[in-house]
Design an enzyme around this catalytic site. Structure first.
Site, PDB file in Angstrom:
ATOM      1  CD1 TRP A 107      11.254  17.795 -27.435  1.00 19.42           C
ATOM      2  CD2 TRP A 107      12.004  17.099 -25.684  1.00 19.42           C
ATOM      3  NE1 TRP A 107      10.706  17.604 -26.860  1.00 19.42           N
ATOM      4  CE2 TRP A 107      10.820  17.110 -25.979  1.00 19.42           C
ATOM      5  CE3 TRP A 107      12.971  15.992 -25.193  1.00 19.42           C
ATOM      6  CZ2 TRP A 107      10.039  16.590 -24.562  1.00 19.42           C
ATOM      7  CZ3 TRP A 107      11.562  16.039 -23.602  1.00 19.42           C
ATOM      8  CH2 TRP A 107      11.015  15.770 -23.464  1.00 19.42           C
ATOM      9  CG  ASP A 176      15.709  12.930 -30.811  1.00 18.80           C
ATOM     10  OD1 ASP A 176      14.402  12.540 -30.604  1.00 18.80           O
ATOM     11  OD2 ASP A 176      15.478  14.066 -29.623  1.00 18.80           O
ATOM     12  CE  LYS A 200       6.500  12.773 -28.149  1.00 22.37           C
ATOM     13  NZ  LYS A 200       7.830  13.144 -28.038  1.00 22.37           N
TER      14      LYS A 200
HETATM   15  C1  PLP Z   1       9.319  13.793 -26.741  1.00 22.49           C
HETATM   16  C2  PLP Z   1      10.511  14.016 -27.157  1.00 22.49           C
HETATM   17  C3  PLP Z   1      11.746  13.357 -26.631  1.00 22.49           C
HETATM   18  C4  PLP Z   1      11.203  12.723 -24.988  1.00 22.49           C
HETATM   19  O1  PLP Z   1      11.173  11.463 -25.212  1.00 22.49           O
HETATM   20  P1  PLP Z   1      11.002  10.427 -23.666  1.00 22.49           P
HETATM   21  O2  PLP Z   1      10.941   9.503 -24.436  1.00 22.49           O
HETATM   22  O3  PLP Z   1       9.527  11.354 -23.165  1.00 22.49           O
HETATM   23  O4  PLP Z   1      11.837  10.269 -23.059  1.00 22.49           O
HETATM   24  C5  PLP Z   1      12.812  13.485 -26.584  1.00 22.49           C
HETATM   25  N1  PLP Z   1      13.175  13.999 -28.071  1.00 22.49           N
HETATM   26  C6  PLP Z   1      11.872  14.200 -28.705  1.00 22.49           C
HETATM   27  C7  PLP Z   1      12.414  14.951 -30.269  1.00 22.49           C
HETATM   28  C8  PLP Z   1      10.188  14.300 -28.870  1.00 22.49           C
HETATM   29  O5  PLP Z   1       9.787  14.505 -29.273  1.00 22.49           O
END
Ligand code: PLP
Length: 370
Positions: A107, A176, A200
């Site tokens: 990511w 993030d 999540k």
């Molecule tokens: C799932 C995830 C993403 C991507 O998210 P989307 O909503 O699919 O764009 C980005 N960073 C992390 C750490 C993730 O777990």
């Protein structure tokens, strides 16, 4: 209360929601609080929706003790949308248009790749052969001229999680937190920007929570699309355009559930217990279950492991996955890029859910390790 089939959803995202939240949504779906209409059909400019979005914002502020000099906004485009929004809004902070990226998994690698469209990306770490640890900060190559330092608090695919907030010597820190948002307390004042896709840990897909410090709202590149511009979205209370109303409503319910269950500190206690249950089985299996992640960097949210040996015995792993499906334990297959098994233990996954998996893992070990 458990679902009738006693199904356990270990999905990596979209992920399990608290059952009480689902029941609340069901109850309110057709007629929201006696208004005669559903949140799905409600104007985003109505006073009723204002209450919904203000409540969600207030709860984020309360649960993370967000200081007053930060905006909390709700955007679309997911975590990946923020991979573009962050450089659009921040890479112009200093004249060199350079940003530091700490890449510890796919990511953060994706975010760094996207940022290259906007300026120069300084890779803080040498390219790692595999994503199994967070190299010691004393070895990091930070560029003092960088506009910001970016990292991913929990790499969802590899199960690598920071157990500390990097000290970046006053630089603007961007994080993030998509897969560990509100899984533990965090000191927001150390960050310039925190973002998290809701699907999540705090809700359904479709909405991304962004927490941004006020003084960082002035640096967007002229070509930044308005819907991605933090200043525009903050000024309009996340209502520059039609927001994902229903997703924001569900996020509000999940945040209330977190609050009623003791807040971020209580989530951390439970997530520690849950993840320890699985790591202990792995570590006491004499190499039958193998988690490649260095102990210090192991995630409380996502636990990847192989079965049989470090490379994974695919026949055994298939048997494991088939058996868990028979027992209504869903979505334990590892990410296609790493294979094996991945257990995701987001907030809504209960200790009882994890006990069920732990009992199965012990059984499976006994059956196959003679
Ligand atoms: C799932 C995830 C993403 C991507 O998210 P989307 O909503 O699919 O764009 C980005 N960073 C992390 C750490 C993730 O777990």
């Amino acid at each position: 209360m458990d679902s009738p089939k006693q199904t356990v959803n270990f999905g990596p995202g979209p992920a399990k929601l608290p059952r009480s939240v689902l029941l609340e949504i069901q109850k309110e779906l057709v007629d929201y609080k006696g208004l005669g209409i559903s949140v799905l059909e409600m104007s985003h400019r109505s006073s009723d929706f204002a209450k919904i979005i203000n409540n969600a914002e207030t709860l984020v502020r309360e649960l993370l003790a967000v200081p007053d000099n930060y905006k909390v906004i709700f955007l679309q485009g997911g975590g990946c949308g923020q991979f573009s929004a962050v450089p659009f809004n921040l890479i112009g902070l200093k004249p060199g248009r350079c940003a530091d990226y700490v890449v510890t998994g796919i990511w953060s690698a994706k975010a760094a790749e996207e940022a290259k469209k906007f300026g120069t990306v300084n890779m803080v770490l040498p390219k790692l052969g595999s994503y199994t640890k967070i190299p010691d900060p004393s070895t990091w190559n930070l560029n003092p001229e960088a506009s910001y330092v970016y990292y991913c608090a929990n790499e969802t695919v590899h199960g690598v999680e920071f157990d500390f907030v990097p000290d970046v010597k006053g630089a603007v820190l961007v994080c993030d937190m998509s897969s560990n948002f509100l899984s533990r307390p965090v000191d927001v004042s150390k960050f310039g920007v925190i973002f998290a896709g809701a699907q999540k840990n705090v809700g359904p897909a479709g909405v991304t929570v962004v927490i941004v410090r006020d003084d960082l709202l002035e640096f967007a590149l002229p070509e930044c699309p308005s819907i991605l511009e933090y200043k525009v979205q903050a000024a309009s209370g996340s209502l520059y355009n039609t927001p994902p109303c229903f997703s924001i409503y569900v996020v509000g319910l999940v945040l209330e559930w977190i609050k009623n269950n003791g807040g971020a500190a209580a989530m951390k206690r439970l997530n520690t217990i849950k993840s320890q249950m699985i790591y202990e089985i792995i570590d006491n299996s004499q190499g039958f279950y193998v988690c490649p992640v260095e102990p210090r960097s192991r995630s409380m949210m996502n636990i990847p492991f192989r079965i049989g040996n470090a490379k994974g015995d695919e026949a055994l792993e298939k048997r494991f996955l088939d058996k868990t499906l028979e027992l209504n334990m869903l979505s334990l297959k590892g990410h296609r890029s790493v294979g094996g098994i991945r257990v995701s233990l987001y907030n809504a996954v209960t200790v009882e859910d994890v006990q069920k998996l732990a009992a199965f893992m012990r059984n499976f070990l006994e059956m196959h390790q003679l």
